[in-house]
Design an enzyme around this catalytic site. Structure first.
Site, mmCIF file in Angstrom:
data_model
loop_
_atom_site.group_PDB
_atom_site.id
_atom_site.type_symbol
_atom_site.label_atom_id
_atom_site.label_comp_id
_atom_site.label_asym_id
_atom_site.label_seq_id
_atom_site.Cartn_x
_atom_site.Cartn_y
_atom_site.Cartn_z
ATOM 1 N N ASP A 164 5.772 2.430 2.427
ATOM 2 C CA ASP A 164 4.791 1.465 2.767
ATOM 3 C C ASP A 164 4.138 1.731 3.840
ATOM 4 O OD1 ASP A 164 3.817 -1.058 3.434
ATOM 5 O OD2 ASP A 164 5.466 -2.184 2.823
ATOM 6 N N HIS A 165 2.650 2.062 3.565
ATOM 7 C CA HIS A 165 1.992 2.645 4.714
ATOM 8 C C HIS A 165 1.554 1.401 5.817
ATOM 9 C CE1 HIS A 165 -0.632 5.349 6.791
ATOM 10 N NE2 HIS A 165 -1.382 5.912 5.607
ATOM 11 N N ARG A 166 2.056 0.218 5.650
ATOM 12 C CA ARG A 166 1.676 -0.619 6.697
ATOM 13 C C ARG A 166 2.672 -0.429 7.680
ATOM 14 N NH1 ARG A 166 2.529 -5.853 3.075
ATOM 15 N NH2 ARG A 166 4.122 -4.587 2.294
ATOM 16 N N ILE B 173 4.926 2.638 7.718
ATOM 17 C CA ILE B 173 5.229 4.105 8.046
ATOM 18 C C ILE B 173 3.746 4.914 7.823
ATOM 19 C CG2 ILE B 173 6.563 5.947 7.053
ATOM 20 C CD1 ILE B 173 8.596 3.814 6.043
ATOM 21 N N PRO C 274 0.952 -1.316 0.107
ATOM 22 C CA PRO C 274 -0.023 0.066 -0.067
ATOM 23 C C PRO C 274 0.899 1.320 0.089
ATOM 24 C CG PRO C 274 -0.104 -0.938 2.045
ATOM 25 C CD PRO C 274 0.776 -2.158 1.251
#
Ligand code: CAO
Length: 309
Positions: free
Chosen positions: A279-281, A283, A102
């Site tokens: 990577d929004h998982r 950060i 993501p």
């Protein structure tokens, strides 16, 4: 040692082994044509050409395939060309990153006016000649300083299912290099311990090695975070794709003089466009904005690392 172990240790010269390594070929799978099955470079070439059709297929799952209702040639003249091997290899990585990570991209601008003044003032102490170091060398150094403060950006989460994150204690910066064969990302190892002039030299060395296909395959792996710089070509902001298994990538655009409002008046400053994809998982947006602030500080007028030129 068992009989099987002996079979694995194929006979080949160090040159042939290096050649196989560079092409990413497991030499133990190559049929040697010399006495006692010794493998030579020609055997490796033959192996690659026999296997290339299978290995180089770009994997797209059946459910994602779209059948075209008309062929291209129904609309005019067309030509079919082979996709270069490196592009086929990177396609798999790009599809994996784009479909599984993501991504979010934060855009920002760093004021590098003083850095640019400093950079253009660098001369060789013996010859007096201007030293040619591109802004990228400074950006690499600034990035390593930010990575030390924000370890999440120097991580991998390939074990996320087990709830594990790997924080790297080394600072190997990946550099996206545009080559006639396709994009390659060699690593500039231990960039945090290197002077900017050495980083500049190594940037040239690794990009030439990529362009001449002389880079060792292992040098394309084991990175902290990647920088993709289009600054020498043009353009400002873009949305870089994360180089898995890394978790962030910094896109750099072309620095331009701009009118900026500072302390109540407009002044002309050199502004560098930054596009940070993460990577929004692992950060969050706030952490990314803080990371960009820190990077801007490292590239700004107080850049302490200039002492390490
Ligand atoms: N702003 C303004 N000027 C810049 C700049 C920037 N951000 N970055 C570089 N420049 C200037 C350099 O100073 C140099 O100027 P001179 O010719 O006056 O010395 C010129 O642009 C050319 O620099 P360069 O591109 O040769 O060198 P580099 O160190 O900046 O980059 C490398 C090296 C290997 C990253 C680059 O050659 C390259 O391959 N870039 C493309 C990467 C790419 O394709 N990324 C996209 C990946 S996603 O598909």
């Amino acid at each position: 040692m068992s009989e099987n172990n002996f079979q694995l240790l194929v006979s080949a010269s160090p040159k042939a082994r290096k050649f196989a390594r560079e092409l990413g070929v497991d030499i133990n799978k190559v049929q040697g044509s010399e006495r006692q099955g010794r493998v030579i470079e020609n055997d490796i070439k033959l192996f690659v050409s026999n296997n290339s059709n299978q290995n180089d297929k770009i994997k797209i799952s059946d459910k994602d395939k779209i059948e075209l209702e008309y062929s291209h040639s129904e609309f005019g003249e067309v030509e079919k060309k082979d996709i270069p091997r490196i592009k086929k290899i990177s396609a798999k990585y790009l599809i994996n990153s784009w479909s599984n990570i993501p991504h979010v991209t934060n855009h920002d601008e760093a004021d590098i006016t003083e850095l640019e003044e400093f950079r253009s003032s660098l001369t060789d102490i013996y010859t007096g000649e201007i030293k040619k170091i591109t802004p990228l060398a400074f950006i690499v150094k600034a990035l390593t300083a930010s990575l030390k403060k924000f370890p999440n950006f120097n991580s991998s989460i390939d074990e996320i299912e087990n709830g594990k994150i790997t924080i790297k204690k080394y600072y190997h910066v990946g550099i996206a290099v545009d080559t006639p064969h396709g994009l390659m990302v060699p690593k500039l190892r231990n960039a945090d311990n290197k002077k900017i002039s050495l980083i500049g030299k190594e940037l040239k060395k690794i990009s030439e090695e990529c362009r001449n296909l002389k880079i060792d395959k292992k040098e394309l792996f084991g990175g902290s975070m990647t920088i993709t710089s289009l600054g020498g070509i043009g353009g400002s902001f873009f949305t870089p794709i994360i180089n898995y298994p890394e978790v962030a990538i910094l896109g750099v655009g072309k620095a331009e003089k701009k009118k900026v409002y500072v302390n109540g008046k407009f002044v002309v400053r050199v502004m560098l466009p930054l596009s940070l994809s993460y990577d929004h998982r692992i950060i969050d947006g706030a952490e990314a904005a803080r990371f960009n602030n820190d990077l801007k500080e490292n590239l700004g007028k107080n850049f302490a690392y200039k002492l390490a030129v």
